[in-house]
Design a protein around this motif. Structure first.
Motif, PDB file in Angstrom:
ATOM      1  N   VAL A   1      10.023  58.721  50.702  1.00 51.96           N
ATOM      2  CA  VAL A   1       9.161  59.276  51.749  1.00 51.96           C
ATOM      3  C   VAL A   1       9.597  58.700  53.085  1.00 51.96           C
ATOM      4  N   ILE A   2       9.663  59.545  54.108  1.00 55.97           N
ATOM      5  CA  ILE A   2       9.975  59.043  55.447  1.00 55.97           C
ATOM      6  C   ILE A   2       8.710  59.078  56.297  1.00 55.97           C
ATOM      7  N   THR A   3       8.408  57.934  56.908  1.00 58.99           N
ATOM      8  CA  THR A   3       7.316  57.886  57.877  1.00 58.99           C
ATOM      9  C   THR A   3       7.776  57.049  59.068  1.00 58.99           C
ATOM     10  N   THR A   4       6.886  56.832  60.000  1.00 58.89           N
ATOM     11  CA  THR A   4       7.269  56.135  61.221  1.00 58.89           C
ATOM     12  C   THR A   4       6.384  54.918  61.469  1.00 58.89           C
ATOM     13  N   GLN A   5       6.964  53.944  62.189  1.00 62.78           N
ATOM     14  CA  GLN A   5       6.171  52.767  62.576  1.00 62.78           C
ATOM     15  C   GLN A   5       5.222  53.091  63.730  1.00 62.78           C
ATOM     16  N   CYS A   6       5.458  54.229  64.410  1.00 66.69           N
ATOM     17  CA  CYS A   6       4.520  54.641  65.478  1.00 66.69           C
ATOM     18  C   CYS A   6       3.229  55.100  64.823  1.00 66.69           C
ATOM     19  N   LEU A   7       2.109  54.543  65.255  1.00 61.87           N
ATOM     20  CA  LEU A   7       0.840  54.882  64.609  1.00 61.87           C
ATOM     21  C   LEU A   7       0.431  56.321  64.850  1.00 61.87           C
ATOM     22  N   GLU A   8       0.752  56.840  66.041  1.00 67.08           N
ATOM     23  CA  GLU A   8       0.203  58.152  66.385  1.00 67.08           C
ATOM     24  C   GLU A   8       1.277  59.233  66.432  1.00 67.08           C
ATOM     25  N   GLU A   9       0.914  60.398  66.008  1.00 65.81           N
ATOM     26  CA  GLU A   9       1.643  61.675  66.127  1.00 65.81           C
ATOM     27  C   GLU A   9       2.664  61.951  65.025  1.00 65.81           C
ATOM     28  N   GLY A  10       2.994  60.956  64.199  1.00 68.49           N
ATOM     29  CA  GLY A  10       3.761  61.225  62.987  1.00 68.49           C
ATOM     30  C   GLY A  10       5.247  61.477  63.176  1.00 68.49           C
TER      31      GLY A  10
END
Ligand SMILES: NC(=O)C[C@H](N)C(=O)O
Length: 337
Positions: free
Chosen positions: A261-270
């Protein structure tokens, strides 16, 4: 009509007392509820202790025990309150949102930053608010904390000490609670369909936070221990392909049947892997996209999906389908217009 509410205690700061080793959860459910006055309230309260642990010690098996306790008593009560440590409450709330779907009754998690026996405690207010919300005619899993109601899949612990520990990330707050008044922030949809309970989780999930310099060889270790890996990468969600190139190892994992799964360390907007070369290159593999789901939701969702099937495309499909409003449907955006 008098509502029947079941309070399930699991430990956390809310139930903690000082000890030589530091704050430790010791209070029983009865001791906990003895701190709040429930006379003249529109509910009858029963309570039960499931475990008494700091939520740092919470494991996926505990999530299953909490879900099973709610499911077992589902028909006997109108609402549920789970008292819980704050550190991993967001994970438990999301886990319950996947294991118990289409609940027509409120399942409310709460806790506190200061133990219930301390003068400056926020526990009494949080329990009162949680009980108040558990009497509402709404269904689903919620976190009630510092007068805010947050969807179970959207809560993130943002502060270690302040009373306003939780925020609703990538979703509006469900409501604010002022004493007896519930101030809804949008028209909360009624759940449709029948209650669905599925608590078979596969806990073999690893969360890898990338940093400049992450070594590709780390994936060789992960591969032997886990069935799924969540890569928390940077910004819109790319993966380094120059210098310490992670792409060949990611391809190997997927070819081996591992869910990535790829996600981001930025909390907002994905994430948005379509935007940059670093994103498109990783998206050429069968990676799972997480949109604007929070990490606290992705981890239990992947455990839940892996608990159902070993087929990678089915896992991808389950993960990329919004459940309990955990993900905002992507809108087409253009920078040229
Ligand atoms: N405020 C808290 O509840 C923190 C505690 N360490 C816990 O998560 O159990």
């Amino acid at each position: 009509m008098m509502k029947k509410i079941l309070l399930l205690a699991t430990g956390g700061t809310i139930a903690s007392v000082p000890s030589e080793e530091g704050l430790t959860p010791k209070l029983t459910a009865k001791e906990l509820t003895s701190y709040i006055t429930i006379d003249n309230q529109p509910y009858r309260l029963h309570s039960q202790i499931l475990m008494n642990i700091d939520s740092t010690n919470m494991q996926p098996e505990h999530w299953r025990d909490i879900a099973e306790a709610i499911y077992t008593h589902y028909d006997q009560y109108d609402g549920f309150v789970v008292t819980h440590g704050t550190d991993t409450m967001a994970y438990t709330a999301a886990a319950l949102s996947y294991m118990i779907q289409n609940s027509h009754k409120p399942i409310v998690l709460t806790g506190s930053q200061v133990p219930i026996g301390f003068p400056k405690t926020d526990a009494k207010k949080n329990i009162r608010d949680a009980l108040r919300f558990a009497c509402e005619d709404v269904g689903g899993v919620f976190v009630v904390f510092d007068g805010r109601v947050i969807l179970g899949t959207r809560a993130v612990k943002m502060r270690t000490k302040s009373y306003d520990a939780f925020e609703s990330i990538n979703h509006p707050y469900v409501a604010y609670i002022h004493g007896e008044t519930i101030d809804y922030q949008y028209e909360f949809p009624k759940p449709s369909g029948k209650l669905q309970f599925d608590a078979s989780l596969c806990p073999d999930v690893f969360l890898l936070k990338l940093h400049p310099g992450t070594k590709p060889e780390i994936f060789d270790y992960i591969r032997h221990l886990y069935r799924g890996v969540i890569i928390e990468s940077f910004g819109s969600g790319g993966v380094p392909f120059q210098g310490r190139n992670l792409l060949p190892k990611i391809k190997e994992l997927i070819d081996d049947g591992m869910a990535v799964v790829i996600t981001t360390q930025c909390l907002e907007e994905g994430e948005d892997l379509t935007l940059y070369e670093v994103g498109r290159k990783v998206a050429q593999n069968t990676v799972i996209l997480s949109g604007d789901m929070n990490t606290e939701a992705i981890v239990p969702k992947l455990m839940w999906a892996l608990g159902k099937t070993t087929n990678l495309l089915d896992i991808k499909n389950l993960m990329e389908t919004p459940i309990a409003n955990d993900m905002t449907q992507k809108q087409e955006e253009s920078w040229d217009a």
